[in-house]
Design a protein around this motif. Structure first.
Motif, PDB file in Angstrom:
ATOM      1  N   SER A  51       2.859   5.769  -5.792  1.00  0.00           N
ATOM      2  CA  SER A  51       2.659   5.784  -7.246  1.00  0.00           C
ATOM      3  C   SER A  51       1.402   6.557  -7.643  1.00  0.00           C
ATOM      4  O   SER A  51       1.091   6.669  -8.824  1.00  0.00           O
ATOM      5  CB  SER A  51       2.602   4.360  -7.796  1.00  0.00           C
ATOM      6  N   GLY A  52       0.671   7.069  -6.645  1.00  0.00           N
ATOM      7  CA  GLY A  52      -0.485   7.909  -6.931  1.00  0.00           C
ATOM      8  C   GLY A  52      -1.789   7.171  -7.138  1.00  0.00           C
ATOM      9  O   GLY A  52      -2.761   7.757  -7.617  1.00  0.00           O
ATOM     10  N   GLN A  53      -1.861   5.883  -6.746  1.00  0.00           N
ATOM     11  CA  GLN A  53      -3.080   5.109  -6.941  1.00  0.00           C
ATOM     12  C   GLN A  53      -3.989   5.091  -5.715  1.00  0.00           C
ATOM     13  O   GLN A  53      -5.154   4.727  -5.810  1.00  0.00           O
ATOM     14  CB  GLN A  53      -2.728   3.681  -7.345  1.00  0.00           C
ATOM     15  N   LEU A  54      -3.417   5.465  -4.568  1.00  0.00           N
ATOM     16  CA  LEU A  54      -4.178   5.513  -3.324  1.00  0.00           C
ATOM     17  C   LEU A  54      -3.991   6.866  -2.656  1.00  0.00           C
ATOM     18  O   LEU A  54      -2.916   7.461  -2.752  1.00  0.00           O
ATOM     19  CB  LEU A  54      -3.707   4.435  -2.336  1.00  0.00           C
TER      20      LEU A  54
ATOM     21  N   ARG B 281      -5.710   6.853  12.908  1.00  0.00           N
ATOM     22  CA  ARG B 281      -5.238   5.824  11.975  1.00  0.00           C
ATOM     23  C   ARG B 281      -5.194   6.388  10.562  1.00  0.00           C
ATOM     24  O   ARG B 281      -6.030   7.219  10.185  1.00  0.00           O
ATOM     25  CB  ARG B 281      -6.163   4.610  12.000  1.00  0.00           C
ATOM     26  N   ASN B 282      -4.230   5.895   9.785  1.00  0.00           N
ATOM     27  CA  ASN B 282      -4.152   6.253   8.374  1.00  0.00           C
ATOM     28  C   ASN B 282      -5.141   5.385   7.603  1.00  0.00           C
ATOM     29  O   ASN B 282      -5.058   4.164   7.645  1.00  0.00           O
ATOM     30  CB  ASN B 282      -2.741   6.023   7.833  1.00  0.00           C
ATOM     31  N   VAL B 283      -6.049   6.021   6.923  1.00  0.00           N
ATOM     32  CA  VAL B 283      -7.052   5.310   6.133  1.00  0.00           C
ATOM     33  C   VAL B 283      -6.708   5.511   4.664  1.00  0.00           C
ATOM     34  O   VAL B 283      -6.406   6.617   4.227  1.00  0.00           O
ATOM     35  CB  VAL B 283      -8.470   5.834   6.452  1.00  0.00           C
ATOM     36  N   LEU B 284      -6.756   4.422   3.915  1.00  0.00           N
ATOM     37  CA  LEU B 284      -6.402   4.434   2.502  1.00  0.00           C
ATOM     38  C   LEU B 284      -7.655   4.337   1.651  1.00  0.00           C
ATOM     39  O   LEU B 284      -8.579   3.592   1.974  1.00  0.00           O
ATOM     40  CB  LEU B 284      -5.474   3.262   2.196  1.00  0.00           C
ATOM     41  N   ALA B 285      -7.657   5.101   0.563  1.00  0.00           N
ATOM     42  CA  ALA B 285      -8.790   5.087  -0.362  1.00  0.00           C
ATOM     43  C   ALA B 285      -8.260   5.050  -1.789  1.00  0.00           C
ATOM     44  O   ALA B 285      -7.276   5.710  -2.111  1.00  0.00           O
ATOM     45  CB  ALA B 285      -9.658   6.326  -0.149  1.00  0.00           C
ATOM     46  N   ILE B 286      -8.917   4.270  -2.623  1.00  0.00           N
ATOM     47  CA  ILE B 286      -8.545   4.226  -4.032  1.00  0.00           C
ATOM     48  C   ILE B 286      -8.973   5.544  -4.685  1.00  0.00           C
ATOM     49  O   ILE B 286     -10.004   6.115  -4.326  1.00  0.00           O
ATOM     50  CB  ILE B 286      -9.186   3.001  -4.728  1.00  0.00           C
ATOM     51  N   ASN B 287      -8.171   6.027  -5.622  1.00  0.00           N
ATOM     52  CA  ASN B 287      -8.515   7.263  -6.348  1.00  0.00           C
ATOM     53  C   ASN B 287      -8.686   6.933  -7.830  1.00  0.00           C
ATOM     54  O   ASN B 287      -8.683   5.757  -8.213  1.00  0.00           O
ATOM     55  CB  ASN B 287      -7.458   8.343  -6.093  1.00  0.00           C
ATOM     56  N   ALA B 288      -8.827   7.966  -8.657  1.00  0.00           N
ATOM     57  CA  ALA B 288      -9.076   7.752 -10.093  1.00  0.00           C
ATOM     58  C   ALA B 288      -7.945   6.954 -10.745  1.00  0.00           C
ATOM     59  O   ALA B 288      -8.203   6.050 -11.549  1.00  0.00           O
ATOM     60  CB  ALA B 288      -9.271   9.089 -10.798  1.00  0.00           C
ATOM     61  N   ALA B 289      -6.706   7.268 -10.410  1.00  0.00           N
ATOM     62  CA  ALA B 289      -5.578   6.527 -10.991  1.00  0.00           C
ATOM     63  C   ALA B 289      -5.609   5.062 -10.551  1.00  0.00           C
ATOM     64  O   ALA B 289      -5.320   4.155 -11.335  1.00  0.00           O
ATOM     65  CB  ALA B 289      -4.253   7.177 -10.601  1.00  0.00           C
ATOM     66  N   GLY B 290      -5.978   4.829  -9.302  1.00  0.00           N
ATOM     67  CA  GLY B 290      -6.090   3.463  -8.801  1.00  0.00           C
ATOM     68  C   GLY B 290      -7.211   2.694  -9.477  1.00  0.00           C
ATOM     69  O   GLY B 290      -7.081   1.513  -9.779  1.00  0.00           O
ATOM     70  N   ARG B 291      -8.328   3.384  -9.722  1.00  0.00           N
ATOM     71  CA  ARG B 291      -9.446   2.729 -10.426  1.00  0.00           C
ATOM     72  C   ARG B 291      -9.053   2.364 -11.855  1.00  0.00           C
ATOM     73  O   ARG B 291      -9.423   1.305 -12.359  1.00  0.00           O
ATOM     74  CB  ARG B 291     -10.670   3.626 -10.408  1.00  0.00           C
ATOM     75  N   ALA B 292      -8.305   3.260 -12.509  1.00  0.00           N
ATOM     76  CA  ALA B 292      -7.835   2.964 -13.872  1.00  0.00           C
ATOM     77  C   ALA B 292      -6.880   1.770 -13.851  1.00  0.00           C
ATOM     78  O   ALA B 292      -6.963   0.884 -14.710  1.00  0.00           O
ATOM     79  CB  ALA B 292      -7.153   4.194 -14.474  1.00  0.00           C
ATOM     80  N   ALA B 293      -5.987   1.739 -12.867  1.00  0.00           N
ATOM     81  CA  ALA B 293      -5.056   0.606 -12.741  1.00  0.00           C
ATOM     82  C   ALA B 293      -5.819  -0.679 -12.465  1.00  0.00           C
ATOM     83  O   ALA B 293      -5.505  -1.737 -13.034  1.00  0.00           O
ATOM     84  CB  ALA B 293      -4.040   0.877 -11.637  1.00  0.00           C
ATOM     85  N   LEU B 294      -6.834  -0.611 -11.608  1.00  0.00           N
ATOM     86  CA  LEU B 294      -7.645  -1.793 -11.304  1.00  0.00           C
ATOM     87  C   LEU B 294      -8.363  -2.294 -12.555  1.00  0.00           C
ATOM     88  O   LEU B 294      -8.402  -3.500 -12.810  1.00  0.00           O
ATOM     89  CB  LEU B 294      -8.647  -1.485 -10.191  1.00  0.00           C
TER      90      LEU B 294
ATOM     91  N   VAL C 151       0.826  -1.208   0.000  1.00  0.00           N
ATOM     92  CA  VAL C 151       0.000   0.000   0.000  1.00  0.00           C
ATOM     93  C   VAL C 151       0.862   1.260   0.000  1.00  0.00           C
ATOM     94  O   VAL C 151       0.470   2.280  -0.574  1.00  0.00           O
ATOM     95  CB  VAL C 151      -1.045   0.024   1.147  1.00  0.00           C
ATOM     96  N   THR C 152       2.042   1.178   0.600  1.00  0.00           N
ATOM     97  CA  THR C 152       2.969   2.322   0.553  1.00  0.00           C
ATOM     98  C   THR C 152       3.384   2.573  -0.889  1.00  0.00           C
ATOM     99  O   THR C 152       3.390   3.719  -1.352  1.00  0.00           O
ATOM    100  CB  THR C 152       4.205   2.060   1.439  1.00  0.00           C
ATOM    101  N   ARG C 153       3.708   1.505  -1.610  1.00  0.00           N
ATOM    102  CA  ARG C 153       4.091   1.647  -3.019  1.00  0.00           C
ATOM    103  C   ARG C 153       2.929   2.184  -3.859  1.00  0.00           C
ATOM    104  O   ARG C 153       3.105   3.071  -4.697  1.00  0.00           O
ATOM    105  CB  ARG C 153       4.581   0.307  -3.569  1.00  0.00           C
ATOM    106  N   LEU C 154       1.724   1.687  -3.620  1.00  0.00           N
ATOM    107  CA  LEU C 154       0.548   2.161  -4.357  1.00  0.00           C
ATOM    108  C   LEU C 154       0.259   3.634  -4.045  1.00  0.00           C
ATOM    109  O   LEU C 154      -0.122   4.402  -4.931  1.00  0.00           O
ATOM    110  CB  LEU C 154      -0.677   1.302  -4.019  1.00  0.00           C
ATOM    111  N   ARG C 155       0.452   4.013  -2.800  1.00  0.00           N
ATOM    112  CA  ARG C 155       0.239   5.413  -2.425  1.00  0.00           C
ATOM    113  C   ARG C 155       1.276   6.315  -3.094  1.00  0.00           C
ATOM    114  O   ARG C 155       0.936   7.345  -3.673  1.00  0.00           O
ATOM    115  CB  ARG C 155       0.306   5.556  -0.908  1.00  0.00           C
TER     116      ARG C 155
END
Length: 124
Positions: A64-67, A80-93, A58-62
């Protein structure tokens, strides 16, 4: 003699290859902290998922701009640090999912062909 990996090692290698896609898919459902991601993956059958394997991913995904990450107050402790998928992450998914479908179709065809060959060999 060629050694064959133990089933657990083979499963670990397979899961490692798809873990990024699965983390993005889990986060598409709802934002989570890393421990929540581990729990959700375990709920889906990733019994070997651990904080030690998820946190670097998740650190790598964050990075890289996906989270996206935000700090949320904890209900019974520190924030707590909460992670959320963003537009770049949705495109990667979406790309991952297309590749996954293609890969599973190819692997399925190879395995089916092998089964067909074994069935013909047994009848002869």
């Amino acid at each position: 003699m060629v050694s064959t990996p133990a089933p657990a090692a083979r499963e670990s290698r397979l899961m490692h290859g798809v873990l990024e896609m699965c983390v993005l898919a889990v986060l598409e459902d709802s934002p989570l902290h890393a421990y929540g991601i581990v729990q959700r993956l375990r709920d889906h059958g990733f019994v070997n998922a651990s904080y030690g394997s998820i946190y670097p991913l998740v650190t790598r995904l964050r990075k890289s701009g996906q989270l996206d990450q935000r700090l949320e107050p904890g209900s019974s402790g520190p924030a707590r640090n909460v992670l959320a998928i963003n537009a770049a992450g949705r495109a990667a998914l979406a790309t991952w999912m297309e590749q996954w479908v293609q890969t599973t179709e190819v692997v399925g065809a190879v395995v089916a062909s092998r089964r067909d060959q074994e069935a013909v060999s047994r009848t002869c």
